[in-house]
Design a protein around this motif. Structure first.
Motif, PDB file in Angstrom:
ATOM      1  N   PRO A  56      40.911  51.574  44.974  1.00 44.93           N
ATOM      2  CA  PRO A  56      41.007  50.895  43.667  1.00 44.93           C
ATOM      3  C   PRO A  56      42.385  51.060  43.017  1.00 44.93           C
ATOM      4  O   PRO A  56      42.878  50.126  42.371  1.00 44.93           O
ATOM      5  CB  PRO A  56      39.916  51.575  42.831  1.00 44.93           C
ATOM      6  CG  PRO A  56      38.946  52.090  43.841  1.00 44.93           C
ATOM      7  CD  PRO A  56      39.768  52.506  45.009  1.00 44.93           C
TER       8      PRO A  56
ATOM      9  N   CYS B  71      44.612  48.608  44.613  1.00 44.66           N
ATOM     10  CA  CYS B  71      44.363  47.270  44.049  1.00 44.66           C
ATOM     11  C   CYS B  71      45.128  47.114  42.736  1.00 44.66           C
ATOM     12  O   CYS B  71      45.727  46.060  42.474  1.00 44.66           O
ATOM     13  CB  CYS B  71      42.869  47.070  43.818  1.00 44.66           C
ATOM     14  SG  CYS B  71      41.872  46.980  45.327  1.00 44.66           S
TER      15      CYS B  71
ATOM     16  N   GLY C 144      29.776  44.469  45.209  1.00 42.84           N
ATOM     17  CA  GLY C 144      30.908  45.063  44.516  1.00 42.84           C
ATOM     18  C   GLY C 144      32.143  44.180  44.563  1.00 42.84           C
ATOM     19  O   GLY C 144      32.922  44.136  43.601  1.00 42.84           O
ATOM     20  N   TYR C 145      32.311  43.454  45.657  1.00 43.33           N
ATOM     21  CA  TYR C 145      33.456  42.553  45.761  1.00 43.33           C
ATOM     22  C   TYR C 145      33.358  41.417  44.736  1.00 43.33           C
ATOM     23  O   TYR C 145      34.374  40.933  44.249  1.00 43.33           O
ATOM     24  CB  TYR C 145      33.544  41.981  47.179  1.00 43.33           C
ATOM     25  CG  TYR C 145      33.854  43.024  48.227  1.00 43.33           C
ATOM     26  CD1 TYR C 145      35.155  43.469  48.430  1.00 43.33           C
ATOM     27  CD2 TYR C 145      32.844  43.569  49.009  1.00 43.33           C
ATOM     28  CE1 TYR C 145      35.454  44.423  49.390  1.00 43.33           C
ATOM     29  CE2 TYR C 145      33.126  44.522  49.978  1.00 43.33           C
ATOM     30  CZ  TYR C 145      34.428  44.954  50.161  1.00 43.33           C
ATOM     31  OH  TYR C 145      34.720  45.914  51.102  1.00 43.33           O
TER      32      TYR C 145
ATOM     33  N   TYR D  46      31.515  41.723  41.794  1.00 39.07           N
ATOM     34  CA  TYR D  46      31.624  42.348  40.477  1.00 39.07           C
ATOM     35  C   TYR D  46      33.067  42.713  40.142  1.00 39.07           C
ATOM     36  O   TYR D  46      33.435  42.789  38.966  1.00 39.07           O
ATOM     37  CB  TYR D  46      30.766  43.613  40.435  1.00 39.07           C
ATOM     38  CG  TYR D  46      29.274  43.362  40.530  1.00 39.07           C
ATOM     39  CD1 TYR D  46      28.696  42.238  39.949  1.00 39.07           C
ATOM     40  CD2 TYR D  46      28.437  44.250  41.204  1.00 39.07           C
ATOM     41  CE1 TYR D  46      27.341  42.000  40.041  1.00 39.07           C
ATOM     42  CE2 TYR D  46      27.069  44.019  41.302  1.00 39.07           C
ATOM     43  CZ  TYR D  46      26.526  42.886  40.721  1.00 39.07           C
ATOM     44  OH  TYR D  46      25.184  42.656  40.810  1.00 39.07           O
ATOM     45  N   ALA D  47      33.867  42.926  41.168  1.00 40.15           N
ATOM     46  CA  ALA D  47      35.260  43.323  40.928  1.00 40.15           C
ATOM     47  C   ALA D  47      36.117  42.177  40.424  1.00 40.15           C
ATOM     48  O   ALA D  47      37.179  42.411  39.828  1.00 40.15           O
ATOM     49  CB  ALA D  47      35.869  43.890  42.214  1.00 40.15           C
TER      50      ALA D  47
ATOM     51  N   LEU E 237      39.350  42.521  38.052  1.00 38.11           N
ATOM     52  CA  LEU E 237      40.687  42.196  38.568  1.00 38.11           C
ATOM     53  C   LEU E 237      41.391  41.184  37.667  1.00 38.11           C
ATOM     54  O   LEU E 237      42.605  41.275  37.444  1.00 38.11           O
ATOM     55  CB  LEU E 237      40.576  41.648  39.990  1.00 38.11           C
ATOM     56  CG  LEU E 237      40.126  42.640  41.065  1.00 38.11           C
ATOM     57  CD1 LEU E 237      39.860  41.921  42.378  1.00 38.11           C
ATOM     58  CD2 LEU E 237      41.166  43.739  41.262  1.00 38.11           C
TER      59      LEU E 237
ATOM     60  N   ILE F  57      38.310  48.633  37.723  1.00 38.37           N
ATOM     61  CA  ILE F  57      38.158  48.114  39.084  1.00 38.37           C
ATOM     62  C   ILE F  57      37.310  49.065  39.922  1.00 38.37           C
ATOM     63  O   ILE F  57      36.433  48.633  40.685  1.00 38.37           O
ATOM     64  CB  ILE F  57      39.543  47.920  39.733  1.00 38.37           C
ATOM     65  CG1 ILE F  57      40.352  46.874  38.963  1.00 38.37           C
ATOM     66  CG2 ILE F  57      39.406  47.508  41.193  1.00 38.37           C
ATOM     67  CD1 ILE F  57      41.811  46.797  39.368  1.00 38.37           C
ATOM     68  N   ARG F  58      37.539  50.368  39.786  1.00 39.70           N
ATOM     69  CA  ARG F  58      36.816  51.355  40.576  1.00 39.70           C
ATOM     70  C   ARG F  58      35.306  51.263  40.338  1.00 39.70           C
ATOM     71  O   ARG F  58      34.505  51.231  41.274  1.00 39.70           O
ATOM     72  CB  ARG F  58      37.326  52.764  40.231  1.00 39.70           C
ATOM     73  CG  ARG F  58      36.803  53.858  41.167  1.00 39.70           C
ATOM     74  CD  ARG F  58      37.189  55.249  40.671  1.00 39.70           C
ATOM     75  NE  ARG F  58      38.610  55.355  40.363  1.00 39.70           N
ATOM     76  CZ  ARG F  58      39.558  55.505  41.285  1.00 39.70           C
ATOM     77  NH1 ARG F  58      39.230  55.555  42.562  1.00 39.70           N
ATOM     78  NH2 ARG F  58      40.830  55.605  40.920  1.00 39.70           N
TER      79      ARG F  58
ATOM     80  N   ALA G  34      33.690  48.704  39.001  1.00 35.77           N
ATOM     81  CA  ALA G  34      33.180  47.375  39.350  1.00 35.77           C
ATOM     82  C   ALA G  34      32.908  47.256  40.842  1.00 35.77           C
ATOM     83  O   ALA G  34      31.955  46.581  41.254  1.00 35.77           O
ATOM     84  CB  ALA G  34      34.181  46.309  38.909  1.00 35.77           C
ATOM     85  N   LEU G  35      33.726  47.899  41.668  1.00 41.23           N
ATOM     86  CA  LEU G  35      33.518  47.836  43.115  1.00 41.23           C
ATOM     87  C   LEU G  35      32.191  48.466  43.525  1.00 41.23           C
ATOM     88  O   LEU G  35      31.689  48.192  44.624  1.00 41.23           O
ATOM     89  CB  LEU G  35      34.674  48.530  43.837  1.00 41.23           C
ATOM     90  CG  LEU G  35      35.988  47.735  43.908  1.00 41.23           C
ATOM     91  CD1 LEU G  35      37.119  48.601  44.443  1.00 41.23           C
ATOM     92  CD2 LEU G  35      35.822  46.485  44.785  1.00 41.23           C
TER      93      LEU G  35
END
Length: 263
Positions: A68, A71, A142-143, A145-146, A150, A221-222, A224-225
Protein backbone atom coordinates in the motif's frame (compact mmCIF):
# COMPACT_ATOMS: atom_id res chain seq x y z
CA UNK A 1 -22.07 22.02 -19.02
CA UNK A 2 -21.38 20.50 -22.45
CA UNK A 3 -18.38 22.79 -22.93
CA UNK A 4 -17.04 21.91 -19.48
CA UNK A 5 -17.34 18.17 -20.10
CA UNK A 6 -15.76 18.56 -23.53
CA UNK A 7 -12.80 20.34 -21.94
CA UNK A 8 -12.49 17.59 -19.34
CA UNK A 9 -12.53 14.90 -22.02
CA UNK A 10 -9.97 16.73 -24.15
CA UNK A 11 -7.56 17.31 -21.26
CA UNK A 12 -7.83 13.69 -20.04
CA UNK A 13 -7.19 12.36 -23.55
CA UNK A 14 -4.26 14.75 -24.02
CA UNK A 15 -2.63 13.62 -20.77
CA UNK A 16 -3.27 9.96 -21.60
CA UNK A 17 -1.68 10.31 -25.05
CA UNK A 18 1.28 12.13 -23.56
CA UNK A 19 1.74 9.36 -21.01
CA UNK A 20 1.47 6.60 -23.64
CA UNK A 21 4.05 8.28 -25.85
CA UNK A 22 6.46 8.71 -22.95
CA UNK A 23 7.24 5.02 -22.49
CA UNK A 24 10.20 5.75 -20.25
CA UNK A 25 7.84 7.50 -17.83
CA UNK A 26 5.62 4.42 -17.64
CA UNK A 27 8.58 2.10 -17.16
CA UNK A 28 10.05 4.34 -14.46
CA UNK A 29 6.70 4.54 -12.67
CA UNK A 30 6.53 0.74 -12.61
CA UNK A 31 10.17 -0.10 -11.97
CA UNK A 32 10.55 2.26 -9.01
CA UNK A 33 8.06 0.53 -6.70
CA UNK A 34 9.10 -2.92 -7.95
CA UNK A 35 12.70 -2.26 -6.93
CA UNK A 36 11.49 -1.32 -3.46
CA UNK A 37 9.29 -4.41 -3.32
CA UNK A 38 11.82 -6.94 -4.57
CA UNK A 39 15.07 -5.53 -3.16
CA UNK A 40 14.28 -3.29 -0.20
CA UNK A 41 11.46 -5.39 1.26
CA UNK A 42 13.46 -8.60 0.92
CA UNK A 43 16.35 -7.08 2.83
CA UNK A 44 14.13 -5.87 5.67
CA UNK A 45 11.96 -8.98 5.89
CA UNK A 46 13.97 -10.57 8.67
CA UNK A 47 15.07 -7.36 10.37
CA UNK A 48 11.65 -5.76 10.81
CA UNK A 49 9.06 -7.58 12.88
CA UNK A 50 5.42 -6.62 12.43
CA UNK A 51 2.74 -7.06 15.07
CA UNK A 52 -0.90 -7.81 14.34
CA UNK A 53 -2.50 -4.40 13.83
CA UNK A 54 -5.60 -3.41 11.84
CA UNK A 55 -6.43 -4.12 9.09
CA UNK A 56 -4.32 -7.26 9.41
CA UNK A 57 -5.82 -10.22 11.26
CA UNK A 58 -2.61 -12.25 11.38
CA UNK A 59 1.13 -11.85 11.02
CA UNK A 60 2.21 -10.65 7.60
CA UNK A 61 5.45 -10.41 5.70
CA UNK A 62 7.07 -7.06 5.15
CA UNK A 63 6.37 -7.32 1.40
CA UNK A 64 2.63 -7.36 2.09
CA UNK A 65 2.90 -4.40 4.44
CA UNK A 66 4.86 -2.25 2.03
CA UNK A 67 2.60 -2.65 -1.05
CA UNK A 68 0.00 0.00 0.00
CA UNK A 69 2.87 2.39 0.68
CA UNK A 70 4.27 1.73 -2.77
CA UNK A 71 0.82 2.41 -4.25
CA UNK A 72 0.99 5.75 -2.45
CA UNK A 73 4.49 6.26 -3.85
CA UNK A 74 3.14 5.91 -7.39
CA UNK A 75 0.42 8.47 -6.67
CA UNK A 76 2.95 10.84 -5.11
CA UNK A 77 5.56 10.64 -7.84
CA UNK A 78 3.00 10.86 -10.65
CA UNK A 79 1.38 13.88 -8.98
CA UNK A 80 4.75 15.60 -8.92
CA UNK A 81 5.53 14.47 -12.49
CA UNK A 82 2.26 15.98 -13.65
CA UNK A 83 3.24 19.21 -11.96
CA UNK A 84 6.55 19.14 -13.81
CA UNK A 85 4.71 18.86 -17.13
CA UNK A 86 2.49 21.75 -16.02
CA UNK A 87 5.54 23.95 -15.45
CA UNK A 88 6.85 22.87 -18.86
CA UNK A 89 3.53 23.69 -20.53
CA UNK A 90 3.55 27.09 -18.87
CA UNK A 91 7.05 27.85 -20.18
CA UNK A 92 6.18 26.63 -23.69
CA UNK A 93 2.98 28.66 -23.78
CA UNK A 94 0.42 25.85 -24.15
CA UNK A 95 -0.74 26.31 -20.56
CA UNK A 96 -1.28 30.02 -21.14
CA UNK A 97 -3.32 29.21 -24.23
CA UNK A 98 -5.44 26.77 -22.24
CA UNK A 99 -6.08 29.29 -19.47
CA UNK A 100 -7.28 31.89 -21.99
CA UNK A 101 -10.31 29.75 -22.87
CA UNK A 102 -13.73 31.10 -21.80
CA UNK A 103 -14.12 28.32 -19.23
CA UNK A 104 -13.40 29.17 -15.58
CA UNK A 105 -9.77 28.76 -14.63
CA UNK A 106 -10.67 26.68 -11.59
CA UNK A 107 -12.43 24.14 -13.82
CA UNK A 108 -9.44 23.87 -16.16
CA UNK A 109 -7.17 23.20 -13.20
CA UNK A 110 -9.61 20.62 -11.83
CA UNK A 111 -9.67 18.94 -15.25
CA UNK A 112 -5.89 18.79 -15.24
CA UNK A 113 -5.97 17.37 -11.72
CA UNK A 114 -8.53 14.69 -12.64
CA UNK A 115 -6.52 13.72 -15.73
CA UNK A 116 -3.42 13.26 -13.59
CA UNK A 117 -5.39 11.17 -11.12
CA UNK A 118 -6.71 8.86 -13.85
CA UNK A 119 -3.16 8.19 -15.04
CA UNK A 120 -1.98 7.59 -11.47
CA UNK A 121 -4.75 5.09 -10.70
CA UNK A 122 -4.04 3.13 -13.89
CA UNK A 123 -0.37 2.94 -12.91
CA UNK A 124 -1.27 1.68 -9.44
CA UNK A 125 -3.45 -1.11 -10.80
CA UNK A 126 -0.69 -2.11 -13.21
CA UNK A 127 1.67 -2.36 -10.25
CA UNK A 128 -0.88 -4.38 -8.25
CA UNK A 129 -1.18 -6.84 -11.14
CA UNK A 130 2.59 -7.29 -11.23
CA UNK A 131 2.67 -7.63 -7.44
CA UNK A 132 0.01 -10.35 -7.65
CA UNK A 133 2.16 -12.22 -10.19
CA UNK A 134 5.03 -11.85 -7.72
CA UNK A 135 2.86 -13.59 -5.11
CA UNK A 136 1.47 -10.64 -3.18
CA UNK A 137 -2.27 -10.42 -3.60
CA UNK A 138 -5.24 -9.12 -1.64
CA UNK A 139 -8.90 -10.13 -1.27
CA UNK A 140 -10.63 -9.97 -4.65
CA UNK A 141 -13.09 -7.27 -3.56
CA UNK A 142 -10.22 -5.29 -2.06
CA UNK A 143 -9.08 -4.26 -5.52
CA UNK A 144 -12.51 -2.74 -6.13
CA UNK A 145 -12.76 -1.12 -2.70
CA UNK A 146 -9.34 0.43 -3.24
CA UNK A 147 -10.52 2.44 -6.27
CA UNK A 148 -12.21 5.26 -4.30
CA UNK A 149 -9.25 5.38 -1.92
CA UNK A 150 -6.81 5.67 -4.81
CA UNK A 151 -8.90 8.43 -6.41
CA UNK A 152 -9.06 10.43 -3.16
CA UNK A 153 -5.34 9.96 -2.52
CA UNK A 154 -4.45 10.76 -6.13
CA UNK A 155 -6.50 13.97 -6.10
CA UNK A 156 -4.93 15.07 -2.82
CA UNK A 157 -1.35 14.47 -3.98
CA UNK A 158 -2.04 15.87 -7.44
CA UNK A 159 -3.47 19.01 -5.82
CA UNK A 160 -0.28 19.32 -3.79
CA UNK A 161 1.71 19.19 -7.02
CA UNK A 162 -0.53 21.85 -8.56
CA UNK A 163 -0.06 24.12 -5.55
CA UNK A 164 3.72 23.70 -5.74
CA UNK A 165 3.82 24.27 -9.49
CA UNK A 166 2.14 27.65 -9.02
CA UNK A 167 5.18 28.79 -7.03
CA UNK A 168 7.80 27.54 -9.51
CA UNK A 169 8.62 30.02 -12.26
CA UNK A 170 11.44 28.15 -14.00
CA UNK A 171 11.70 24.47 -14.93
CA UNK A 172 15.24 24.30 -13.54
CA UNK A 173 14.00 25.03 -10.02
CA UNK A 174 11.52 22.15 -10.03
CA UNK A 175 13.92 19.36 -9.04
CA UNK A 176 15.17 21.16 -5.96
CA UNK A 177 11.68 21.97 -4.70
CA UNK A 178 10.47 18.42 -5.32
CA UNK A 179 13.35 16.91 -3.36
CA UNK A 180 12.21 18.87 -0.33
CA UNK A 181 8.67 17.53 -0.75
CA UNK A 182 8.68 14.00 -2.19
CA UNK A 183 11.31 12.36 -0.02
CA UNK A 184 10.25 13.86 3.34
CA UNK A 185 6.61 13.00 2.62
CA UNK A 186 7.46 9.44 1.65
CA UNK A 187 9.98 8.58 4.36
CA UNK A 188 8.16 10.41 7.15
CA UNK A 189 5.02 8.32 6.74
CA UNK A 190 3.67 4.86 7.42
CA UNK A 191 4.51 3.75 3.88
CA UNK A 192 7.64 1.87 4.96
CA UNK A 193 7.23 1.43 8.71
CA UNK A 194 4.22 1.26 11.05
CA UNK A 195 3.69 4.27 13.29
CA UNK A 196 4.19 2.14 16.41
CA UNK A 197 7.62 1.22 15.06
CA UNK A 198 8.41 4.91 14.65
CA UNK A 199 7.32 5.53 18.26
CA UNK A 200 9.92 3.04 19.48
CA UNK A 201 12.59 5.27 18.00
CA UNK A 202 11.15 8.73 18.73
CA UNK A 203 7.77 9.96 19.89
CA UNK A 204 8.36 13.22 18.00
CA UNK A 205 9.13 11.33 14.80
CA UNK A 206 5.94 9.34 15.25
CA UNK A 207 3.91 12.54 15.69
CA UNK A 208 5.43 14.04 12.53
CA UNK A 209 4.55 10.92 10.58
CA UNK A 210 1.01 10.94 11.99
CA UNK A 211 0.56 14.57 10.87
CA UNK A 212 1.79 13.81 7.34
CA UNK A 213 -1.15 13.81 4.87
CA UNK A 214 0.62 11.12 2.86
CA UNK A 215 0.38 8.77 5.86
CA UNK A 216 -3.40 9.07 5.86
CA UNK A 217 -3.59 8.48 2.11
CA UNK A 218 -1.51 5.31 2.52
CA UNK A 219 -3.62 4.07 5.44
CA UNK A 220 -6.79 4.75 3.48
CA UNK A 221 -5.47 2.54 0.67
CA UNK A 222 -4.20 -0.09 3.11
CA UNK A 223 -7.57 -0.53 4.81
CA UNK A 224 -9.48 -0.39 1.50
CA UNK A 225 -7.43 -3.26 0.07
CA UNK A 226 -8.85 -5.41 2.87
CA UNK A 227 -12.38 -4.12 2.42
CA UNK A 228 -12.27 -1.98 5.57
CA UNK A 229 -13.20 1.68 5.94
CA UNK A 230 -10.86 4.07 7.75
CA UNK A 231 -12.95 7.14 8.50
CA UNK A 232 -10.13 9.10 10.14
CA UNK A 233 -7.78 8.56 7.20
CA UNK A 234 -10.50 9.57 4.75
CA UNK A 235 -11.32 12.72 6.70
CA UNK A 236 -7.72 13.88 6.95
CA UNK A 237 -7.01 13.07 3.29
CA UNK A 238 -10.08 15.00 2.14
CA UNK A 239 -9.15 17.95 4.37
CA UNK A 240 -5.60 18.04 3.06
CA UNK A 241 -6.88 17.74 -0.51
CA UNK A 242 -9.27 20.67 -0.01
CA UNK A 243 -6.45 22.81 1.40
CA UNK A 244 -4.10 21.94 -1.47
CA UNK A 245 -6.79 22.62 -4.09
CA UNK A 246 -7.52 25.99 -2.49
CA UNK A 247 -3.80 26.84 -2.53
CA UNK A 248 -3.51 25.80 -6.18
CA UNK A 249 -6.49 27.93 -7.20
CA UNK A 250 -5.09 30.85 -5.25
CA UNK A 251 -1.65 30.36 -6.81
CA UNK A 252 -3.07 30.37 -10.33
CA UNK A 253 -5.42 33.28 -9.69
CA UNK A 254 -4.71 35.85 -12.45
CA UNK A 255 -5.73 38.73 -10.17
CA UNK A 256 -2.99 37.78 -7.73
CA UNK A 257 -0.44 37.77 -10.55
CA UNK A 258 -1.56 41.22 -11.69
CA UNK A 259 -1.23 42.60 -8.15
CA UNK A 260 2.26 41.13 -7.87
CA UNK A 261 3.31 42.75 -11.16
CA UNK A 262 1.99 46.15 -10.04
CA UNK A 263 3.87 45.78 -6.78
Amino acid sequence: MIAALTALRAIVIREALRFVRQRSRFVAALVRPLVWLVVFAAGFRAALGLSITPPYQTYITYEIYIVPGLCGMILLFNGMQSSLSLVYDREMGSMRLLLTSPLPRWWLLICRLLASTVISVLQVYTFLIVAALYGIDFPAMGYLYALPALIVGGVMLGALGLALSSTIKQLENFAGVMNFVIFPMFFLSSALYPLWKMAESSALLRDICAANPFTHAVELIRFALYGEFNAAALGWTLLAGAVFIALALWGYDPARGMKRQKG
